[in-house]
Scaffold this motif. Structure first.
Motif, PDB file in Angstrom:
ATOM      1  N   GLY A 258     -45.701  12.150  38.346  1.00  0.00           N
ATOM      2  CA  GLY A 258     -44.680  13.067  38.815  1.00  0.00           C
ATOM      3  C   GLY A 258     -43.418  13.028  37.987  1.00  0.00           C
ATOM      4  O   GLY A 258     -42.489  13.790  38.235  1.00  0.00           O
ATOM      5  N   SER A 259     -43.382  12.147  36.982  1.00  0.00           N
ATOM      6  CA  SER A 259     -42.217  12.058  36.120  1.00  0.00           C
ATOM      7  C   SER A 259     -42.635  11.392  34.813  1.00  0.00           C
ATOM      8  O   SER A 259     -43.825  11.148  34.580  1.00  0.00           O
ATOM      9  CB  SER A 259     -41.098  11.266  36.800  1.00  0.00           C
ATOM     10  N   SER A 260     -41.662  11.063  33.981  1.00  0.00           N
ATOM     11  CA  SER A 260     -41.948  10.520  32.652  1.00  0.00           C
ATOM     12  C   SER A 260     -42.106   9.010  32.660  1.00  0.00           C
ATOM     13  O   SER A 260     -41.397   8.273  31.962  1.00  0.00           O
ATOM     14  CB  SER A 260     -40.851  10.936  31.666  1.00  0.00           C
ATOM     15  N   MET A 261     -43.065   8.539  33.452  1.00  0.00           N
ATOM     16  CA  MET A 261     -43.403   7.129  33.504  1.00  0.00           C
ATOM     17  C   MET A 261     -44.844   7.027  33.961  1.00  0.00           C
ATOM     18  O   MET A 261     -45.290   7.821  34.803  1.00  0.00           O
ATOM     19  CB  MET A 261     -42.487   6.377  34.473  1.00  0.00           C
ATOM     20  N   TYR A 262     -45.612   6.078  33.411  1.00  0.00           N
ATOM     21  CA  TYR A 262     -47.007   5.950  33.817  1.00  0.00           C
ATOM     22  C   TYR A 262     -47.248   4.588  34.472  1.00  0.00           C
ATOM     23  O   TYR A 262     -46.436   3.664  34.343  1.00  0.00           O
ATOM     24  CB  TYR A 262     -47.949   6.196  32.642  1.00  0.00           C
ATOM     25  N   PRO A 263     -48.354   4.440  35.223  1.00  0.00           N
ATOM     26  CA  PRO A 263     -48.541   3.264  36.082  1.00  0.00           C
ATOM     27  C   PRO A 263     -48.498   1.914  35.387  1.00  0.00           C
ATOM     28  O   PRO A 263     -48.119   0.915  36.012  1.00  0.00           O
ATOM     29  CB  PRO A 263     -49.917   3.511  36.703  1.00  0.00           C
ATOM     30  N   ALA A 264     -48.893   1.840  34.103  1.00  0.00           N
ATOM     31  CA  ALA A 264     -48.917   0.545  33.419  1.00  0.00           C
ATOM     32  C   ALA A 264     -47.537  -0.088  33.322  1.00  0.00           C
ATOM     33  O   ALA A 264     -47.427  -1.294  33.077  1.00  0.00           O
ATOM     34  CB  ALA A 264     -49.520   0.699  32.021  1.00  0.00           C
ATOM     35  N   PHE A 265     -46.484   0.707  33.541  1.00  0.00           N
ATOM     36  CA  PHE A 265     -45.137   0.146  33.502  1.00  0.00           C
ATOM     37  C   PHE A 265     -44.745  -0.540  34.805  1.00  0.00           C
ATOM     38  O   PHE A 265     -43.616  -0.995  34.962  1.00  0.00           O
ATOM     39  CB  PHE A 265     -44.120   1.231  33.142  1.00  0.00           C
ATOM     40  N   GLY A 266     -45.694  -0.614  35.742  1.00  0.00           N
ATOM     41  CA  GLY A 266     -45.525  -1.425  36.935  1.00  0.00           C
ATOM     42  C   GLY A 266     -44.280  -1.113  37.733  1.00  0.00           C
ATOM     43  O   GLY A 266     -44.171  -0.076  38.370  1.00  0.00           O
ATOM     44  N   LYS A 267     -43.313  -2.019  37.690  1.00  0.00           N
ATOM     45  CA  LYS A 267     -42.144  -1.928  38.561  1.00  0.00           C
ATOM     46  C   LYS A 267     -41.308  -0.676  38.313  1.00  0.00           C
ATOM     47  O   LYS A 267     -40.560  -0.246  39.204  1.00  0.00           O
ATOM     48  CB  LYS A 267     -41.269  -3.167  38.399  1.00  0.00           C
ATOM     49  N   TYR A 268     -41.423  -0.084  37.123  1.00  0.00           N
ATOM     50  CA  TYR A 268     -40.634   1.105  36.819  1.00  0.00           C
ATOM     51  C   TYR A 268     -41.297   2.395  37.299  1.00  0.00           C
ATOM     52  O   TYR A 268     -40.659   3.443  37.349  1.00  0.00           O
ATOM     53  CB  TYR A 268     -40.395   1.219  35.310  1.00  0.00           C
ATOM     54  N   PHE A 269     -42.568   2.333  37.629  1.00  0.00           N
ATOM     55  CA  PHE A 269     -43.307   3.535  38.020  1.00  0.00           C
ATOM     56  C   PHE A 269     -43.023   3.861  39.480  1.00  0.00           C
ATOM     57  O   PHE A 269     -43.271   3.050  40.372  1.00  0.00           O
ATOM     58  CB  PHE A 269     -44.803   3.318  37.808  1.00  0.00           C
ATOM     59  N   ASP A 270     -42.506   5.066  39.730  1.00  0.00           N
ATOM     60  CA  ASP A 270     -42.162   5.498  41.084  1.00  0.00           C
ATOM     61  C   ASP A 270     -43.269   6.402  41.611  1.00  0.00           C
ATOM     62  O   ASP A 270     -43.293   7.603  41.350  1.00  0.00           O
ATOM     63  CB  ASP A 270     -40.823   6.232  41.075  1.00  0.00           C
TER      64      ASP A 270
ATOM     65  N   ALA B 214     -37.102  19.452  37.397  1.00  0.00           N
ATOM     66  CA  ALA B 214     -38.286  20.020  36.740  1.00  0.00           C
ATOM     67  C   ALA B 214     -38.099  20.106  35.236  1.00  0.00           C
ATOM     68  O   ALA B 214     -38.297  21.157  34.619  1.00  0.00           O
ATOM     69  CB  ALA B 214     -38.608  21.398  37.321  1.00  0.00           C
ATOM     70  N   ALA B 215     -37.709  18.991  34.642  1.00  0.00           N
ATOM     71  CA  ALA B 215     -37.550  18.970  33.190  1.00  0.00           C
ATOM     72  C   ALA B 215     -38.841  19.401  32.510  1.00  0.00           C
ATOM     73  O   ALA B 215     -38.828  20.087  31.484  1.00  0.00           O
ATOM     74  CB  ALA B 215     -37.154  17.572  32.722  1.00  0.00           C
ATOM     75  N   ASN B 216     -39.969  19.010  33.110  1.00  0.00           N
ATOM     76  CA  ASN B 216     -41.296  19.358  32.605  1.00  0.00           C
ATOM     77  C   ASN B 216     -42.241  19.466  33.798  1.00  0.00           C
ATOM     78  O   ASN B 216     -41.901  19.058  34.915  1.00  0.00           O
ATOM     79  CB  ASN B 216     -41.806  18.281  31.640  1.00  0.00           C
ATOM     80  N   VAL B 217     -43.435  19.995  33.562  1.00  0.00           N
ATOM     81  CA  VAL B 217     -44.459  20.042  34.602  1.00  0.00           C
ATOM     82  C   VAL B 217     -45.361  18.827  34.373  1.00  0.00           C
ATOM     83  O   VAL B 217     -46.241  18.847  33.504  1.00  0.00           O
ATOM     84  CB  VAL B 217     -45.268  21.348  34.561  1.00  0.00           C
ATOM     85  N   TYR B 218     -45.126  17.761  35.126  1.00  0.00           N
ATOM     86  CA  TYR B 218     -45.833  16.508  34.898  1.00  0.00           C
ATOM     87  C   TYR B 218     -47.243  16.567  35.483  1.00  0.00           C
ATOM     88  O   TYR B 218     -47.456  17.058  36.590  1.00  0.00           O
ATOM     89  CB  TYR B 218     -45.044  15.343  35.487  1.00  0.00           C
TER      90      TYR B 218
END
Length: 515
Positions: A320-332, A478-482
């Motif tokens: 839903g944003s510019s972060m992916y699950p492997a980043f753990g604690k940063y992934f919302d 909506a900076a981008n369509v994630y």
């Protein structure tokens, strides 16, 4: 039944738009097929050919690399003071150990004994100081090549084994930026004949065709089992599949499910994730995408879960944003379904923005990445429902880099964006208004302010919370369509083992060997 009908539509559209083209950063399903690997079974187990979808950057100097595909390959050639592991940890590499002091502002590194460059020269503290100062633009000329290095106050070598880096302010993520390659200070051939300290050394390159690496027998760590690796470039997906089936290629990552299904029992199919953010990236400076209501309408019009099912056979992870699950604690994860398909809401926003009948949209896609092409085709069909007439423009990779990424001369594009290092900063800084690689032209004073606060935060929990606020800002505006973190299918010759997935976009061949 619905999926089969849509798949048929996509197949017909692909045949009309791009007969026989493809491969790239992809995903998909399992196995099956015909006649794969007969020639491969007879090849020496210490020599393999790896299929890749694009040529490397014109310059192979790691401090000037642009394309993720270049970093993916050259990960085998270069190392920093520290390097990442498949588990997402950072371990000492050119350095043997390090210490942090001075309230989090002083990093002291002791160089590892016996580390040599591929030209046979021993790594010295002068090489380390030069490499870091070069990327920090310490001479005051230009901007830093590594943004985190703008926080460096000094780099000193008090003796021939020690390098001390002093920061202007504490930075919780600074260590990850020290994966930056250490290069020989007195060597000026990095563009065409790169020299690093990694387990493989560069041998040759035939532009548009191949890159050859060879085991570095003086490597300080565990030596690779492979003696020679040839990266063969296939900008046609059909040609790649044929090469795999014939045994001319022994390993290939980022396959689609359709491609993987055409391979037989001579290959094992490994399933991981790409560790990138695939999205319909929007040029926020181009009309009508400069209107947040239009961008939000596009988000409401898209069904990302259908995209994942059709393009990735359900293996991708929704984002839903510019972060992916492997980043753990940063992934919302709460942002994943911030937008769920609501066509009436999308139409209402378009009407409010002055586009009751929709508008024309060009989606520029690199022609060598089949999963991005497939994704764009699904989006074209979905956007029709709200009156948006989307057309796909296929361009070669070089054109995409120059026109879209560098010149920002486009409306929208489907690609995957990765992290150059294992930091949340690497994913989020690119959308600050003054950042040179902000290719979507996102411009938000609030976002910029959050980034400045996150950069200055001394407390890890506070910094994490600020990064998540930045992610929410990108989503709400909506900076981008994630869309997704694409699943990653890797075809590996059945008699080989040791391929490992990383939480960043790299291909590590140092552990690959006969099973």
């Amino acid at each position: 039944m619905k999926r089969r009908i849509l798949a048929g539509i996509l197949a017909a559209l692909l045949c009309a738009v791009l007969p026989g083209c493809g491969d790239g950063s992809g995903a998909g399903g399992s196995s099956g097929g015909q006649n794969a690997g007969s020639a491969s079974q007879q090849a020496p187990v210490d020599e393999i050919t790896v299929g890749i979808a694009q040529d490397l950057d014109e310059s192979l100097d790691p401090h000037h690399t642009v394309a993720a595909g270049t970093r993916e390959v050259m990960f085998n050639v270069f190392e920093g003071l520290v390097k990442p592991t498949p588990d997402g940890d950072l371990i000492d590499a050119v350095a043997s150990h390090h210490e942090l002091s001075g309230g989090g502002t002083v990093y002291t590194f002791t160089l590892r004994d016996g580390v040599k460059f591929h030209n046979g020269e021993a790594v010295s503290v002068d090489d380390v100081v030069w490499s870091i100062e070069r990327c920090a633009a310490a001479d005051g000329e230009g901007t830093p090549l590594v943004e985190a290095f703008s926080n460096i106050q000094s780099v000193e070598a008090p003796d021939d084994k020690t390098v001390v880096i002093t920061l202007k302010a504490p930075d919780n993520e600074f260590l990850a930026s020290l994966t930056t390659a250490i290069l020989p200070a007195d060597y000026d051939g990095q563009d065409t004949a790169p020299v690093g300290t990694g387990p493989f050394r560069f041998v040759s390159r035939a532009a548009g065709d191949s890159v050859v690496l060879e085991r570095f027998d003086e490597y300080w760590g565990e030596k690779p089992a492979l003696r020679t690796v040839t990266f063969k470039i296939f900008e046609s997906g059909d040609a790649l599949v044929l090469a795999l089936q014939s045994g001319a290629v022994d390993l290939c990552a980022h396959l689609t499910g359709t491609q993987a299904a055409q391979l037989g029992g001579s290959f094992q199919i490994l399933n991981g994730t790409m560790n990138l953010v695939q999205a319909l990236y929007l040029n926020n400076a181009e009309k009508p995408l400069d209107d947040v209501r239009v961008r939000q309408a596009l988000c409401w019009a898209v069904d990302k879960h259908q995209v994942i099912e059709l393009v990735s056979d359900g293996t991708g992870a929704a984002l839903g944003s510019s972060m992916y699950p492997a980043f753990g604690k940063y992934f919302d994860d709460s942002l994943t379904d911030y937008y769920t398909q609501d066509l009436e809401k999308a139409k209402s926003l378009l009407t409010e923005a002055g586009y009751p009948d929709g508008f024309d949209l060009t989606i520029t896609v690199p022609s060598n990445y089949q999963p991005h092409i497939d994704t764009a085709q699904v989006l074209v069909e979905q956007l029709k429902a709200v009156g948006v007439n989307a057309q796909i423009e296929l361009v070669d990779w070089g054109t995409w880099v120059s026109r879209v990424y560098v010149d920002r001369n486009y409306q929208s594009t489907v690609v995957g964006v990765d992290a150059s290092s294992m930091t949340a900063r690497a994913m989020l800084e690119r959308f600050t208004s003054t950042y040179g690689k902000n290719f979507v032209n996102y411009n938000s004073a609030e976002y910029d302010a959050l980034f400045q606060q996150a950069s200055a935060a001394e407390d890890d929990a506070q910094q994490t919370a600020l990064y998540k606020q930045m992610e929410r800002d990108l989503t709400e505006n909506a900076a981008n369509v994630y869309l997704q973190d694409l699943g990653d299918l890797v075809a590996l010759r059945s008699d080989l083992t040791g391929y490992r997935f990383y939480p960043i976009y790299v291909m590590d061949l140092s552990g690959v060997q006969a099973g």
